[in-house]
Design a protein around this motif. Structure first.
Motif, PDB file in Angstrom:
ATOM      1  N   ALA A  79       0.862  -1.168   0.001  1.00  0.00           N
ATOM      2  CA  ALA A  79       0.154   0.024  -0.052  1.00  0.00           C
ATOM      3  C   ALA A  79       0.874   1.174   0.196  1.00  0.00           C
ATOM      4  N   LEU A  80       1.831   1.376   0.840  1.00  0.00           N
ATOM      5  CA  LEU A  80       2.785   2.442   0.703  1.00  0.00           C
ATOM      6  C   LEU A  80       3.672   2.628  -0.601  1.00  0.00           C
ATOM      7  N   ARG A  81       3.984   1.492  -0.961  1.00  0.00           N
ATOM      8  CA  ARG A  81       4.570   1.569  -2.371  1.00  0.00           C
ATOM      9  C   ARG A  81       3.674   2.005  -3.552  1.00  0.00           C
ATOM     10  N   ASN A  82       2.426   1.608  -3.278  1.00  0.00           N
ATOM     11  CA  ASN A  82       1.372   2.260  -4.388  1.00  0.00           C
ATOM     12  C   ASN A  82       1.018   3.525  -4.365  1.00  0.00           C
ATOM     13  N   TYR A  83       1.173   3.917  -2.961  1.00  0.00           N
ATOM     14  CA  TYR A  83       0.662   5.525  -2.558  1.00  0.00           C
ATOM     15  C   TYR A  83       1.905   6.359  -3.031  1.00  0.00           C
ATOM     16  N   ARG A  84       2.931   5.865  -2.887  1.00  0.00           N
ATOM     17  CA  ARG A  84       4.218   6.630  -3.509  1.00  0.00           C
ATOM     18  C   ARG A  84       4.512   6.627  -4.839  1.00  0.00           C
ATOM     19  N   LYS A  85       3.907   5.529  -5.411  1.00  0.00           N
ATOM     20  CA  LYS A  85       3.956   5.562  -6.921  1.00  0.00           C
ATOM     21  C   LYS A  85       3.048   6.487  -7.454  1.00  0.00           C
ATOM     22  N   ARG A  86       1.858   6.875  -7.008  1.00  0.00           N
ATOM     23  CA  ARG A  86       0.671   7.559  -7.281  1.00  0.00           C
ATOM     24  C   ARG A  86       1.137   8.971  -7.155  1.00  0.00           C
ATOM     25  N   LEU A  87       1.808   9.265  -5.835  1.00  0.00           N
ATOM     26  CA  LEU A  87       2.344  10.492  -5.823  1.00  0.00           C
ATOM     27  C   LEU A  87       3.038  10.975  -6.750  1.00  0.00           C
ATOM     28  N   ASN A  88       4.173   9.985  -7.253  1.00  0.00           N
ATOM     29  CA  ASN A  88       5.185  10.329  -8.160  1.00  0.00           C
ATOM     30  C   ASN A  88       4.578  10.563  -9.591  1.00  0.00           C
ATOM     31  N   GLN A  89       3.425   9.985  -9.807  1.00  0.00           N
ATOM     32  CA  GLN A  89       2.737  10.248 -11.118  1.00  0.00           C
ATOM     33  C   GLN A  89       2.044  11.607 -11.421  1.00  0.00           C
ATOM     34  N   GLN A  90       1.622  12.000  -9.947  1.00  0.00           N
ATOM     35  CA  GLN A  90       1.205  13.385 -10.006  1.00  0.00           C
ATOM     36  C   GLN A  90       1.998  14.649 -10.066  1.00  0.00           C
ATOM     37  N   GLY A  91       3.323  14.147  -9.896  1.00  0.00           N
ATOM     38  CA  GLY A  91       4.359  14.921  -9.899  1.00  0.00           C
ATOM     39  C   GLY A  91       4.766  15.427  -8.540  1.00  0.00           C
ATOM     40  N   MET A  92       4.246  14.812  -7.597  1.00  0.00           N
ATOM     41  CA  MET A  92       4.641  15.008  -6.196  1.00  0.00           C
ATOM     42  C   MET A  92       5.937  14.404  -5.674  1.00  0.00           C
ATOM     43  N   ALA A  93       6.618  14.929  -4.639  1.00  0.00           N
ATOM     44  CA  ALA A  93       7.872  13.988  -3.972  1.00  0.00           C
ATOM     45  C   ALA A  93       7.941  14.369  -2.804  1.00  0.00           C
ATOM     46  N   ARG A  94       8.279  13.328  -1.932  1.00  0.00           N
ATOM     47  CA  ARG A  94       8.394  13.559  -0.570  1.00  0.00           C
ATOM     48  C   ARG A  94       9.638  13.857  -0.092  1.00  0.00           C
ATOM     49  N   PHE A  95       9.747  14.695   0.772  1.00  0.00           N
ATOM     50  CA  PHE A  95      11.301  15.031   1.124  1.00  0.00           C
ATOM     51  C   PHE A  95      11.156  15.640   2.553  1.00  0.00           C
ATOM     52  N   GLU A  96      12.297  15.599   3.116  1.00  0.00           N
ATOM     53  CA  GLU A  96      12.287  16.002   4.676  1.00  0.00           C
ATOM     54  C   GLU A  96      12.896  17.316   4.685  1.00  0.00           C
ATOM     55  N   VAL A  97      12.486  18.173   5.817  1.00  0.00           N
ATOM     56  CA  VAL A  97      13.149  19.629   6.046  1.00  0.00           C
ATOM     57  C   VAL A  97      13.362  19.676   7.448  1.00  0.00           C
ATOM     58  N   LEU A  98      14.379  20.349   7.740  1.00  0.00           N
ATOM     59  CA  LEU A  98      14.759  20.579   9.161  1.00  0.00           C
ATOM     60  C   LEU A  98      14.366  22.197   9.298  1.00  0.00           C
ATOM     61  N   GLY A  99      13.764  22.300  10.594  1.00  0.00           N
ATOM     62  CA  GLY A  99      13.454  23.795  11.025  1.00  0.00           C
ATOM     63  C   GLY A  99      12.963  23.633  12.545  1.00  0.00           C
ATOM     64  N   LEU A 100      12.644  24.857  12.941  1.00  0.00           N
ATOM     65  CA  LEU A 100      12.564  24.912  14.268  1.00  0.00           C
ATOM     66  C   LEU A 100      10.877  24.286  14.535  1.00  0.00           C
ATOM     67  N   ALA A 101      10.466  23.814  15.735  1.00  0.00           N
ATOM     68  CA  ALA A 101       9.623  23.146  16.173  1.00  0.00           C
ATOM     69  C   ALA A 101       8.243  23.910  15.900  1.00  0.00           C
ATOM     70  N   THR A 102       8.788  25.391  16.102  1.00  0.00           N
ATOM     71  CA  THR A 102       7.589  26.500  16.319  1.00  0.00           C
ATOM     72  C   THR A 102       7.162  26.585  14.957  1.00  0.00           C
ATOM     73  N   ASP A 103       7.841  26.385  14.079  1.00  0.00           N
ATOM     74  CA  ASP A 103       7.510  26.617  12.554  1.00  0.00           C
ATOM     75  C   ASP A 103       6.762  25.451  11.885  1.00  0.00           C
ATOM     76  N   ARG A 104       6.591  24.572  12.536  1.00  0.00           N
ATOM     77  CA  ARG A 104       5.922  23.119  12.101  1.00  0.00           C
ATOM     78  C   ARG A 104       4.698  23.246  11.270  1.00  0.00           C
ATOM     79  N   ASP A 105       3.893  23.906  11.898  1.00  0.00           N
ATOM     80  CA  ASP A 105       2.313  24.363  11.276  1.00  0.00           C
ATOM     81  C   ASP A 105       2.605  25.271  10.157  1.00  0.00           C
ATOM     82  N   LEU A 106       3.492  26.237  10.083  1.00  0.00           N
ATOM     83  CA  LEU A 106       3.708  27.437   9.071  1.00  0.00           C
ATOM     84  C   LEU A 106       4.182  26.306   8.008  1.00  0.00           C
ATOM     85  N   ILE A 107       5.222  25.425   8.041  1.00  0.00           N
ATOM     86  CA  ILE A 107       5.743  24.786   6.829  1.00  0.00           C
ATOM     87  C   ILE A 107       4.706  23.721   6.348  1.00  0.00           C
TER      88      ILE A 107
END
Length: 100
Positions: free
Chosen positions: A9-37
């Motif tokens: 299910a996770l592999r299929n979900y990520r495949k669908r995201l990729n087909q839509q032009g979406m990408a998953r990535f990780e960012v580092l930031g302040l905990a207070t900026d979590r909702d903003l980001i």
């Protein structure tokens, strides 16, 4: 070793995201900026007019002052110790006596 349904299910979900032009990535930031980001990422993912305006605004703000090479060197050259002829060498000691 067989795939579990959760793995597929996770592999299929990520495949669908990729087909839509979406990408998953990780960012580092302040905990207070979590909702903003997260809210900014949601708006950018919509890819509508508001997302385009947000991209332009953020790009303008970030790219307004391009980073210049040699910033650290320039700061060091502004130091009051420039030209002080400091001797920063240390005597080499092979062994130190340590009292345990």
């Amino acid at each position: 070793m067989s795939d579990t349904s959760q793995t597929r299910a996770l592999r299929n979900y990520r495949k669908r995201l990729n087909q839509q032009g979406m990408a998953r990535f990780e960012v580092l930031g302040l905990a207070t900026d979590r909702d903003l980001i997260r809210s900014m990422a949601r708006r950018l993912a919509d890819n509508g007019q508001e997302a385009q305006e947000l991209r332009v605004l953020v790009h303008r703000k970030i790219a307004a002052e391009p980073r210049k090479k040699g910033g650290i060197l320039a700061a060091l050259l502004r130091s009051p110790l420039v030209g002080a002829e400091l001797n920063l060498t240390r005597p080499r000691a092979d062994m130190r006596r340590v009292d345990l």
